[in-house]
Write an enzyme that holds these catalytic residues in place. Structure first.
Site, PDB file in Angstrom:
ATOM      1  N   THR A   1      81.863  78.596  19.367  1.00  0.00           N
ATOM      2  CA  THR A   1      82.938  77.546  19.983  1.00  0.00           C
ATOM      3  C   THR A   1      83.790  77.024  18.784  1.00  0.00           C
ATOM      4  O   THR A   1      84.447  75.884  18.935  1.00  0.00           O
ATOM      5  CB  THR A   1      82.070  76.377  20.699  1.00  0.00           C
ATOM      6  OG1 THR A   1      81.093  75.701  19.628  1.00  0.00           O
ATOM      7  CG2 THR A   1      81.113  76.845  21.925  1.00  0.00           C
TER       8      THR A   1
ATOM      9  N   CYS B   1      86.262  63.667  19.007  1.00  0.00           N
ATOM     10  CA  CYS B   1      87.487  64.148  19.659  1.00  0.00           C
ATOM     11  C   CYS B   1      88.415  63.284  20.358  1.00  0.00           C
ATOM     12  O   CYS B   1      89.225  63.912  20.840  1.00  0.00           O
ATOM     13  CB  CYS B   1      87.065  65.266  20.414  1.00  0.00           C
ATOM     14  SG  CYS B   1      86.272  66.975  19.643  1.00  0.00           S
TER      15      CYS B   1
ATOM     16  N   HIS C   1      88.709  67.591  27.857  1.00  0.00           N
ATOM     17  CA  HIS C   1      88.415  67.943  26.329  1.00  0.00           C
ATOM     18  C   HIS C   1      87.626  69.157  26.490  1.00  0.00           C
ATOM     19  O   HIS C   1      87.007  69.438  27.204  1.00  0.00           O
ATOM     20  CB  HIS C   1      87.541  66.921  25.951  1.00  0.00           C
ATOM     21  CG  HIS C   1      87.007  67.534  24.553  1.00  0.00           C
ATOM     22  ND1 HIS C   1      87.906  67.685  23.490  1.00  0.00           N
ATOM     23  CD2 HIS C   1      85.683  67.509  24.399  1.00  0.00           C
ATOM     24  CE1 HIS C   1      86.817  68.221  22.647  1.00  0.00           C
ATOM     25  NE2 HIS C   1      85.731  68.131  23.036  1.00  0.00           N
TER      26      HIS C   1
ATOM     27  N   GLU D   1      88.833  64.763  12.884  1.00  0.00           N
ATOM     28  CA  GLU D   1      87.608  64.557  12.330  1.00  0.00           C
ATOM     29  C   GLU D   1      87.006  65.587  11.108  1.00  0.00           C
ATOM     30  O   GLU D   1      86.011  65.939  10.813  1.00  0.00           O
ATOM     31  CB  GLU D   1      86.443  64.450  13.286  1.00  0.00           C
ATOM     32  CG  GLU D   1      86.622  66.093  14.236  1.00  0.00           C
ATOM     33  CD  GLU D   1      85.780  65.972  15.454  1.00  0.00           C
ATOM     34  OE1 GLU D   1      84.407  65.855  15.124  1.00  0.00           O
ATOM     35  OE2 GLU D   1      86.244  65.849  16.506  1.00  0.00           O
TER      36      GLU D   1
HETATM   37  P1  HMG Z   1      73.821  78.556  23.778  1.00  0.00           P
HETATM   38  O1  HMG Z   1      72.442  77.722  23.718  1.00  0.00           O
HETATM   39  O2  HMG Z   1      73.705  79.669  22.835  1.00  0.00           O
HETATM   40  O3  HMG Z   1      74.199  79.213  25.041  1.00  0.00           O
HETATM   41  O4  HMG Z   1      74.774  77.356  23.285  1.00  0.00           O
HETATM   42  P2  HMG Z   1      73.495  79.121  26.794  1.00  0.00           P
HETATM   43  O5  HMG Z   1      72.269  79.660  26.692  1.00  0.00           O
HETATM   44  O6  HMG Z   1      73.508  77.679  27.052  1.00  0.00           O
HETATM   45  O7  HMG Z   1      74.466  79.868  27.279  1.00  0.00           O
HETATM   46  C1  HMG Z   1      75.706  79.286  27.592  1.00  0.00           C
HETATM   47  C2  HMG Z   1      76.188  80.019  29.018  1.00  0.00           C
HETATM   48  O8  HMG Z   1      76.424  81.323  29.089  1.00  0.00           O
HETATM   49  C3  HMG Z   1      75.069  79.598  30.056  1.00  0.00           C
HETATM   50  O9  HMG Z   1      76.021  79.267  31.234  1.00  0.00           O
HETATM   51  C4  HMG Z   1      74.372  80.796  30.267  1.00  0.00           C
HETATM   52  O10 HMG Z   1      74.053  80.774  31.723  1.00  0.00           O
HETATM   53  C5  HMG Z   1      75.742  81.799  30.123  1.00  0.00           C
HETATM   54  P3  HMG Z   1      75.407  77.906  31.820  1.00  0.00           P
HETATM   55  O11 HMG Z   1      74.104  77.881  32.308  1.00  0.00           O
HETATM   56  O12 HMG Z   1      75.885  76.676  31.235  1.00  0.00           O
HETATM   57  O13 HMG Z   1      76.386  78.025  33.308  1.00  0.00           O
HETATM   58  N1  HMG Z   1      75.283  83.058  29.784  1.00  0.00           N
HETATM   59  C6  HMG Z   1      75.969  84.386  30.450  1.00  0.00           C
HETATM   60  N2  HMG Z   1      76.867  84.455  31.077  1.00  0.00           N
HETATM   61  C7  HMG Z   1      77.238  86.044  31.202  1.00  0.00           C
HETATM   62  N3  HMG Z   1      76.488  86.824  30.952  1.00  0.00           N
HETATM   63  C8  HMG Z   1      75.558  86.902  29.948  1.00  0.00           C
HETATM   64  C9  HMG Z   1      75.035  85.623  29.692  1.00  0.00           C
HETATM   65  N4  HMG Z   1      74.082  84.890  28.692  1.00  0.00           N
HETATM   66  C10 HMG Z   1      74.209  83.582  28.860  1.00  0.00           C
HETATM   67  N5  HMG Z   1      75.216  87.792  29.567  1.00  0.00           N
HETATM   68  C11 HMG Z   1      76.433  75.756  23.450  1.00  0.00           C
HETATM   69  C12 HMG Z   1      75.872  76.999  23.960  1.00  0.00           C
HETATM   70  C13 HMG Z   1      77.776  75.272  24.114  1.00  0.00           C
HETATM   71  C14 HMG Z   1      75.493  74.617  23.617  1.00  0.00           C
HETATM   72  C15 HMG Z   1      76.943  76.119  21.781  1.00  0.00           C
HETATM   73  O14 HMG Z   1      77.690  76.944  21.748  1.00  0.00           O
HETATM   74  C16 HMG Z   1      76.919  74.703  21.093  1.00  0.00           C
HETATM   75  O15 HMG Z   1      76.252  73.782  20.623  1.00  0.00           O
HETATM   76  N6  HMG Z   1      78.477  74.334  20.819  1.00  0.00           N
HETATM   77  C17 HMG Z   1      78.748  73.204  20.178  1.00  0.00           C
HETATM   78  C18 HMG Z   1      78.675  72.048  20.817  1.00  0.00           C
HETATM   79  C19 HMG Z   1      79.408  71.779  21.932  1.00  0.00           C
HETATM   80  O16 HMG Z   1      80.577  72.390  22.235  1.00  0.00           O
HETATM   81  N7  HMG Z   1      79.025  70.988  23.036  1.00  0.00           N
HETATM   82  C20 HMG Z   1      80.034  70.541  23.968  1.00  0.00           C
HETATM   83  C21 HMG Z   1      79.920  69.011  24.425  1.00  0.00           C
HETATM   84  S1  HMG Z   1      80.165  68.006  23.026  1.00  0.00           S
HETATM   85  C22 HMG Z   1      82.004  68.070  22.766  1.00  0.00           C
HETATM   86  O17 HMG Z   1      82.475  68.324  23.613  1.00  0.00           O
HETATM   87  C23 HMG Z   1      82.388  67.396  21.644  1.00  0.00           C
HETATM   88  C24 HMG Z   1      82.512  68.346  20.547  1.00  0.00           C
HETATM   89  O18 HMG Z   1      84.011  68.746  20.787  1.00  0.00           O
HETATM   90  C25 HMG Z   1      82.609  67.500  19.080  1.00  0.00           C
HETATM   91  C26 HMG Z   1      83.572  66.333  18.979  1.00  0.00           C
HETATM   92  O19 HMG Z   1      83.581  65.283  19.977  1.00  0.00           O
HETATM   93  O20 HMG Z   1      83.968  65.927  17.752  1.00  0.00           O
HETATM   94  C27 HMG Z   1      81.732  69.421  20.407  1.00  0.00           C
END
Ligand code: HMG
Length: 390
Positions: A152, A111, A233, A79
């Site tokens: 990520t 993906c 994935h 992609e």
């Molecule tokens: P965010 O909003 O910054 O993070 O983004 P958060 O607030 O959700 O925190 C993440 C986790 O860290 C949480 O755990 C927190 O509690 C924890 P959870 O509640 O999920 O269990 N946390 C801590 N842990 C330990 N010590 C601390 C602490 N503070 C917080 N101090 C997000 C996270 C993944 C949303 C962001 O990085 C993002 O947008 N990433 C890109 C999108 C993505 O990867 N999506 C996944 C599903 S879609 C997919 O897989 C397809 C993809 O590969 C693309 C394709 O298909 O082409 C992306």
């Protein structure tokens, strides 16, 4: 007839950036990235590497011990494609000197395209058992600096020769699917970075997982407990852990103790934690990480595979690891590749991230960085110029 994986190659850039350093720069607690998201490093591609060069490096390794003259198709899943018309497969076809009778194509559905490539290959082999298909999944997962997606990010490629001689893993074509038109993650043609509705994307991933699972369970009559290991994935490793626990709770048929879940996924997370997201290749890097784990004895074990491509398409299927699988895996080479990467400082990371190819067609010669066997030398008259480095 058995069909599946005859060989695997893997490549990830030779530069990486420590997520603790990123956290410090972003004013975030490092544990959020290391434990909350589950990533230790991201791979960072220099300007002279792209999906073609990374794919060619992975493919070179995959065909090393295979009769390359029998390869009759190259399926390139990405992609982060480099051209709207010409497939990345055809550049790699030349770099690897593959037969001119070989078909070449590029596939896209976020993906999930890697798995669509695998299923297409299995179909082609079923029609022509002599055929060997080179499947390459290569991507650069790139989000904006200082966005929630940044930790990520990642890059790399995986290549597999699929054939009727699956000495590593037999793959069962029967699969379950879930498709829906959603805007959880996308990248318009005019943008370099992906746009994402992060939390929503996680919810859609989990929905796609359970729906694809139900479809798979219906078509195979298998239960959760028929599978010994699970490879998901991995946009980041915590997603794999979340997904596994979610599936266990929603599949409704497991008699296992919840405490046994980590052992079913842990070994699949090792490589992704060091490279970051590989988009199309992510589920297969998880599989390779599992297969190359020194702590696992997998011969005869059934491994479930789930691919999720935003937008969206989920595919669930499985395969059985073959008796002598270990002897066909260059595990030590991969260990060395990941251990010998150069760690970037923050300024170097930002500089590498910000260096772009011109978008107006002007001539450009790329500085030489550490790369694998192939590099992008530059762009001239709107044409990318690839070269071998040895
Ligand atoms: P965010 O909003 O910054 O993070 O983004 P958060 O607030 O959700 O925190 C993440 C986790 O860290 C949480 O755990 C927190 O509690 C924890 P959870 O509640 O999920 O269990 N946390 C801590 N842990 C330990 N010590 C601390 C602490 N503070 C917080 N101090 C997000 C996270 C993944 C949303 C962001 O990085 C993002 O947008 N990433 C890109 C999108 C993505 O990867 N999506 C996944 C599903 S879609 C997919 O897989 C397809 C993809 O590969 C693309 C394709 O298909 O082409 C992306």
């Amino acid at each position: 007839m058995k069909t599946g994986i005859e060989s695997i190659g893997f490549y990830s850039p030779q530069y990486c950036f420590d997520l603790r350093k990123l956290a410090a720069e972003r004013g975030v607690d490092g544990d959020k990235y290391i434990h909350g998201i589950g990533q230790s490093y991201m791979a960072v591609p220099p300007i002279d590497e792209d999906v073609v060069t990374m794919g060619a490096n992975a493919a070179r390794e995959a065909i090393e011990k295979v009769d390359a003259s029998a390869i009759d198709a190259v399926i390139f899943a990405t992609e982060s494609g480099v051209d709207q018309s010409k497939s990345g497969a055809v550049y790699i076809h030349r770099l690897l000197n593959l037969p001119s009778t070989c078909k070449v194509v590029e596939m896209k559905q976020a993906c999930a395209a890697g798995t669509m490539g695998v299923l297409s290959a299995l179909g082609m082999i079923a029609l022509n058992p002599k055929s060997k298909i080179l499947l390459i999944a290569s991507d650069i997962a790139r989000y904006g600096l200082n966005t929630a997606g940044e930790p990520t990010s990642g890059a790399g490629a995986i290549a597999m020769v699929l054939s009727a001689n699956p000495v590593i893993m037999e793959l069962d074509y029967r699969h379950g699917t879930y498709a829906a038109d959603v805007m959880d993650f996308w990248r318009p043609n005019y943008m370099d970075e992906a746009l994402v509705d992060g939390k929503y994307s996680i919810r859609v991933y989990l929905k796609a997982l359970t729906e694809a699972w139900k479809d798979y369970a219906r078509s195979t009559d298998r239960t959760f407990d028929d599978h010994d290991r699970f490879c998901y994935h991995l946009p980041f490793t915590r997603m794999g852990i979340k997904a596994h626990s979610y599936l266990y709770k929603h599949c409704g048929d497991s008699v296992l103790d919840e405490a046994s879940l980590p052992a079913q996924v842990d070994a699949s997370l090792r490589y992704n934690r060091l490279t970051g997201n590989l988009y199309t290749g992510s589920a297969y890097v998880a599989l390779l990480s599992l297969l190359e784990s020194p702590d696992e004895q997998l011969a005869g074990k059934r491994v479930a595979l789930f691919s999720y491509g935003s937008g969206c398409l989920g595919i669930f299927y499985s395969g059985v690891v073959q008796a002598d699988y270990r002897q066909y895996l260059p595990a030590n080479q991969h260990k060395t590749m990941l251990e010998q990467r150069s760690e970037l400082g923050y300024e170097q990371y930002v500089s590498m991230y910000s260096t772009r190819l011109p978008i107006d067609g002007s001539e450009f010669m790329a500085n030489k960085h550490r790369t694998g066997h192939y590099r992008l030398a530059g762009v001239c008259a709107h044409k990318r110029i690839y070269e071998s480095t040895n």
